[in-house]
Design an enzyme around this catalytic site. Sequence first.
Site, mmCIF file in Angstrom:
data_model
loop_
_atom_site.group_PDB
_atom_site.id
_atom_site.type_symbol
_atom_site.label_atom_id
_atom_site.label_comp_id
_atom_site.label_asym_id
_atom_site.label_seq_id
_atom_site.Cartn_x
_atom_site.Cartn_y
_atom_site.Cartn_z
ATOM 1 N N TYR A 231 0.856 -1.195 0.000
ATOM 2 C CA TYR A 231 0.000 0.000 0.000
ATOM 3 C C TYR A 231 0.885 1.235 0.000
ATOM 4 O O TYR A 231 1.894 1.295 0.720
ATOM 5 C CB TYR A 231 -0.894 0.011 1.243
ATOM 6 C CG TYR A 231 -1.717 1.285 1.389
ATOM 7 C CD1 TYR A 231 -2.994 1.372 0.872
ATOM 8 C CD2 TYR A 231 -1.186 2.398 2.054
ATOM 9 C CE1 TYR A 231 -3.732 2.541 0.990
ATOM 10 C CE2 TYR A 231 -1.922 3.569 2.173
ATOM 11 C CZ TYR A 231 -3.197 3.627 1.640
ATOM 12 O OH TYR A 231 -3.926 4.782 1.773
ATOM 13 N N GLU B 27 -3.764 7.544 -3.891
ATOM 14 C CA GLU B 27 -3.696 6.259 -3.179
ATOM 15 C C GLU B 27 -3.525 5.119 -4.178
ATOM 16 O O GLU B 27 -4.253 5.039 -5.172
ATOM 17 C CB GLU B 27 -4.974 6.047 -2.363
ATOM 18 C CG GLU B 27 -4.974 4.768 -1.546
ATOM 19 C CD GLU B 27 -6.248 4.591 -0.756
ATOM 20 O OE1 GLU B 27 -6.194 4.591 0.479
ATOM 21 O OE2 GLU B 27 -7.323 4.458 -1.386
#
Length: 398
Positions: free
Chosen positions: A112, A205
């Site tokens: 991530y 993101e």
Amino acid sequence: MKIHEHQAKELFAKAGVAVPRGIVAFTADDAEKAAAALKGQGAKLFVVKAQIHAGGRGKGGGVKLAKTPEEVKTLASSILGMMLKTHQTGPEGQKVKRLWIEEGTPPKKEMYLSMILDRATQGVTILASAEGGMEIEELAHNSPEKILTMPVEPASGWSAFYTRRIAAFLGIGQSETDAHLVKQLDLFCTNLYKFFWDKDCSIVEINPLAVVGEGAESRLIALDAKVNFDDNALGRHNDVRELRDLDEEDPSEVEASKWDLNFIKLDGTIGCMVNGAGLAMATMDIIQHYGGSPANFLDVGGGATAEKVREAFKIITKDPNVKGIFVNIFGGIMKCDTIAEGVISATKEVGLKVPLVVRLEGTNVDKGREMLAKSGLNITSASSMADGAQKIVKETSK
């Protein structure tokens, strides 16, 4: 402003941020042709991805794997037009009107990575985790130690120091077989950071950031992409503004934007019309304090006209869940008689059938209250914010 995954990836590719090959499709036939084109470029596996402004699409059935263009068409037919429900869409779901047909690239490692605008540091803060492919909010709640939080010094910008910290935290470059990935990560992050600032983003993101391929041929790519932009900066980014998809936004919020109203629809029953963001939030809080639930956040702004107030009023009354309206105005730049004029005009125009409580204070307050009193309309005046909140909660609880 939000954009679709395919739009984010197209922007990434232009900025030098590695992404899989893909083609947008609006029909099942388009999807089949897209898969055939990707097959011609060497793709052996395809991913059919629903494009809506929400996460959790895979869990909701909006992301499917296919082995042939014909299978892509079949899956596209089943996904297009479906009401995709995820934890971010709410129970009603969001209708799928477009797809992203992407080359399938099975990940060897999922991570991530995000960059967010951090108002505390007045710069960008990096969030990174080796636990990719899962909800970051859930990970932050259950295992916060698995998330690297790293502010970037605005004056110096990106440097290899930040890359090394991220690589070490993610476990990249720990052996000779993946040492080359650190250099890739540095280029990836450098370009992503520049993209963030160049486009006035509020969040970028990537979940997951993936390692694909084997050994010395392995590489880093963004398997997913979420990008939000600062609405206040859209005036200098015509290319970004053109990416806005009104079908993905609440119709009332779209209408509010036409009148430069700060409006966010909520799921309560008491409509709120307030001037000033701080007062608007305090109004919602006090409504909840007295047992009610706000149906919206609405800041009409300090320099609103009677026409703007009327349109704001009409937007509130279009919500079938609204059982009452609380107008809470502190007149500074905004004059109370202007608010009164707009409220009276709107009430007459829409034929208001729900209780209306109005609290006015500040510039020209006596004139505004007099206008409301002489209007002949069923309007309840409040002497204070607390008094108004209690009255509207009582009225909507009957």
